[in-house]
Design a protein around this motif. Structure first.
Motif, PDB file in Angstrom:
ATOM      1  N   THR A   1       0.839  -1.201   0.000  1.00 28.28           N
ATOM      2  CA  THR A   1       0.000   0.000   0.000  1.00 28.28           C
ATOM      3  C   THR A   1       0.869   1.244   0.000  1.00 28.28           C
ATOM      4  N   ARG A   2       1.925   1.247   0.826  1.00 25.10           N
ATOM      5  CA  ARG A   2       2.842   2.391   0.860  1.00 25.10           C
ATOM      6  C   ARG A   2       3.445   2.637  -0.522  1.00 25.10           C
ATOM      7  N   GLU A   3       3.859   1.568  -1.210  1.00 28.00           N
ATOM      8  CA  GLU A   3       4.454   1.727  -2.545  1.00 28.00           C
ATOM      9  C   GLU A   3       3.434   2.276  -3.536  1.00 28.00           C
ATOM     10  N   PHE A   4       2.209   1.793  -3.463  1.00 29.42           N
ATOM     11  CA  PHE A   4       1.161   2.298  -4.354  1.00 29.42           C
ATOM     12  C   PHE A   4       0.876   3.772  -4.069  1.00 29.42           C
ATOM     13  N   LEU A   5       0.846   4.146  -2.794  1.00 27.73           N
ATOM     14  CA  LEU A   5       0.612   5.553  -2.438  1.00 27.73           C
ATOM     15  C   LEU A   5       1.804   6.425  -2.826  1.00 27.73           C
ATOM     16  N   ARG A   6       2.998   5.913  -2.646  1.00 21.27           N
ATOM     17  CA  ARG A   6       4.206   6.653  -3.022  1.00 21.27           C
ATOM     18  C   ARG A   6       4.168   6.998  -4.514  1.00 21.27           C
ATOM     19  N   GLU A   7       3.712   6.055  -5.333  1.00 17.76           N
ATOM     20  CA  GLU A   7       3.664   6.250  -6.791  1.00 17.76           C
ATOM     21  C   GLU A   7       2.328   6.830  -7.259  1.00 17.76           C
ATOM     22  N   ASP A   8       1.451   7.192  -6.311  1.00 16.75           N
ATOM     23  CA  ASP A   8       0.141   7.783  -6.611  1.00 16.75           C
ATOM     24  C   ASP A   8      -0.701   6.879  -7.508  1.00 16.75           C
ATOM     25  N   LEU A   9      -0.787   5.609  -7.130  1.00 16.65           N
ATOM     26  CA  LEU A   9      -1.512   4.615  -7.910  1.00 16.65           C
ATOM     27  C   LEU A   9      -2.872   4.249  -7.336  1.00 16.65           C
ATOM     28  N   VAL A  10      -3.212   4.743  -6.152  1.00 16.17           N
ATOM     29  CA  VAL A  10      -4.488   4.406  -5.517  1.00 16.17           C
ATOM     30  C   VAL A  10      -5.546   5.414  -5.950  1.00 16.17           C
ATOM     31  N   ASP A  11      -6.583   4.927  -6.626  1.00 20.76           N
ATOM     32  CA  ASP A  11      -7.665   5.798  -7.115  1.00 20.76           C
ATOM     33  C   ASP A  11      -8.823   5.882  -6.133  1.00 20.76           C
ATOM     34  N   GLU A  12      -9.074   4.792  -5.418  1.00 19.60           N
ATOM     35  CA  GLU A  12     -10.163   4.745  -4.449  1.00 19.60           C
ATOM     36  C   GLU A  12      -9.744   3.888  -3.267  1.00 19.60           C
ATOM     37  N   MET A  13     -10.424   4.105  -2.146  1.00 17.66           N
ATOM     38  CA  MET A  13     -10.208   3.263  -0.966  1.00 17.66           C
ATOM     39  C   MET A  13     -11.557   2.838  -0.418  1.00 17.66           C
ATOM     40  N   GLU A  14     -11.671   1.564  -0.108  1.00 22.98           N
ATOM     41  CA  GLU A  14     -12.838   1.035   0.592  1.00 22.98           C
ATOM     42  C   GLU A  14     -12.308   0.433   1.880  1.00 22.98           C
ATOM     43  N   LEU A  15     -12.621   1.100   2.988  1.00 21.43           N
ATOM     44  CA  LEU A  15     -12.099   0.699   4.286  1.00 21.43           C
ATOM     45  C   LEU A  15     -13.221   0.186   5.173  1.00 21.43           C
ATOM     46  N   GLY A  16     -12.987  -0.939   5.798  1.00 22.56           N
ATOM     47  CA  GLY A  16     -13.883  -1.460   6.820  1.00 22.56           C
ATOM     48  C   GLY A  16     -13.185  -1.269   8.160  1.00 22.56           C
ATOM     49  N   VAL A  17     -13.734  -0.428   9.007  1.00 28.52           N
ATOM     50  CA  VAL A  17     -13.106  -0.129  10.294  1.00 28.52           C
ATOM     51  C   VAL A  17     -13.860  -0.851  11.397  1.00 28.52           C
ATOM     52  N   VAL A  18     -13.144  -1.747  12.096  1.00 23.03           N
ATOM     53  CA  VAL A  18     -13.758  -2.512  13.178  1.00 23.03           C
ATOM     54  C   VAL A  18     -13.508  -1.802  14.511  1.00 23.03           C
ATOM     55  N   PRO A  19     -14.472  -1.868  15.430  1.00 23.55           N
ATOM     56  CA  PRO A  19     -14.378  -1.110  16.685  1.00 23.55           C
ATOM     57  C   PRO A  19     -13.518  -1.789  17.745  1.00 23.55           C
ATOM     58  N   VAL A  20     -12.243  -1.891  17.448  1.00 25.43           N
ATOM     59  CA  VAL A  20     -11.304  -2.471  18.405  1.00 25.43           C
ATOM     60  C   VAL A  20      -9.965  -1.759  18.264  1.00 25.43           C
ATOM     61  N   LEU A  21      -9.311  -1.545  19.391  1.00 26.16           N
ATOM     62  CA  LEU A  21      -7.949  -1.014  19.416  1.00 26.16           C
ATOM     63  C   LEU A  21      -7.038  -2.191  19.737  1.00 26.16           C
ATOM     64  N   ILE A  22      -6.066  -2.473  18.871  1.00 27.06           N
ATOM     65  CA  ILE A  22      -5.180  -3.603  19.158  1.00 27.06           C
ATOM     66  C   ILE A  22      -3.827  -3.150  19.699  1.00 27.06           C
ATOM     67  N   GLY A  23      -3.529  -1.861  19.629  1.00 23.59           N
ATOM     68  CA  GLY A  23      -2.348  -1.323  20.278  1.00 23.59           C
ATOM     69  C   GLY A  23      -1.057  -1.388  19.496  1.00 23.59           C
ATOM     70  N   GLU A  24      -0.866  -2.415  18.695  1.00 20.87           N
ATOM     71  CA  GLU A  24       0.327  -2.533  17.862  1.00 20.87           C
ATOM     72  C   GLU A  24       0.029  -3.528  16.756  1.00 20.87           C
ATOM     73  N   GLY A  25       0.816  -3.430  15.689  1.00 16.75           N
ATOM     74  CA  GLY A  25       0.603  -4.361  14.600  1.00 16.75           C
ATOM     75  C   GLY A  25       1.137  -3.834  13.290  1.00 16.75           C
ATOM     76  N   ILE A  26       0.585  -4.337  12.212  1.00 17.25           N
ATOM     77  CA  ILE A  26       0.976  -3.931  10.862  1.00 17.25           C
ATOM     78  C   ILE A  26       0.050  -2.800  10.448  1.00 17.25           C
ATOM     79  N   ALA A  27       0.643  -1.631  10.231  1.00 18.05           N
ATOM     80  CA  ALA A  27      -0.137  -0.436   9.915  1.00 18.05           C
ATOM     81  C   ALA A  27      -0.778  -0.530   8.534  1.00 18.05           C
ATOM     82  N   ALA A  28      -2.010  -0.060   8.438  1.00 18.58           N
ATOM     83  CA  ALA A  28      -2.683   0.009   7.139  1.00 18.58           C
ATOM     84  C   ALA A  28      -1.950   0.977   6.216  1.00 18.58           C
ATOM     85  N   PHE A  29      -1.415   2.043   6.803  1.00 18.70           N
ATOM     86  CA  PHE A  29      -0.727   3.071   6.030  1.00 18.70           C
ATOM     87  C   PHE A  29       0.629   3.384   6.662  1.00 18.70           C
TER      88      PHE A  29
END
Length: 181
Positions: free
Chosen positions: A115-143
């Protein structure tokens, strides 16, 4: 032109997976469906780690839902592997060629590094995000950090059972309109 659509589930604090790659905190409520996304895409792209997690979750198989599947990897040898094609190309070069082919939109499944590479090269035209109501505190960042600012406009938001929020954004041009300050 075929659009690249980032479709991903994330925690409230912006993680797509735990540090070990597990996604046990993500859920899809009964009143939520990905059918709308699946109707508009015929190709999916993902990073190697997402592919490997998909194989693990799928018992050694990855469901294609009738889509053409591509895996970006610097570690795997390029070529066909059953239902997927592995590529070592840069996202920019790959997408330039893919967008020239006839077809529906392209689903960017992630993960964070791709995702970072696609955003760096401005390749993302749309985003569909499903946000779940939980805080996990650490992990692999979406962005993950490392790309320039990109502007998006909210075009749809919807609440689902169990507190899931669906958000759809379209890329806004970074160019200023005449007369804008």
């Amino acid at each position: 032109m075929r659009k690249a659509v980032l479709g991903v589930g994330a925690s409230l604090d912006g993680y797509i997976a735990r540090p070990d790659g597990s996604v046990d905190f993500l859920f899809i409520p009964k009143d939520y469906s990905m059918a709308k996304l699946f109707k508009r895409v015929d190709t999916a792209v993902m990073g190697r780690k997402t592919y490997e997690m998909g194989l693990k979750l799928g018992g050694g198989k990855i469901g294609s839902h009738g889509m053409e599947l591509f895996v970006f990897s610097r570690m795997m040898e390029a070529g066909e592997r059953g239902e997927v094609t592995v590529t070592g190309e840069s996202p920019k070069a790959f997408m330039k060629a893919l967008r020239k082919k006839r077809g529906k939109d392209i689903w960017l499944m992630g993960g964070g590094e791709l995702t970072r590479e696609f955003l760096r090269e401005d390749l993302v035209d749309e985003m569909e995000l499903g946000v779940v109501p939980v805080l996990i505190g650490e992990g692999i960042a979406a962005f993950p950090s490392g790309f320039p600012q990109r502007e998006f406009a909210l075009v749809e938001n919807k609440s689902y059972s169990q507190g899931l929020i669906g958000l759809r954004y379209e890329r806004r041009s970074g160019k200023k309109k005449k007369g804008a300050r």
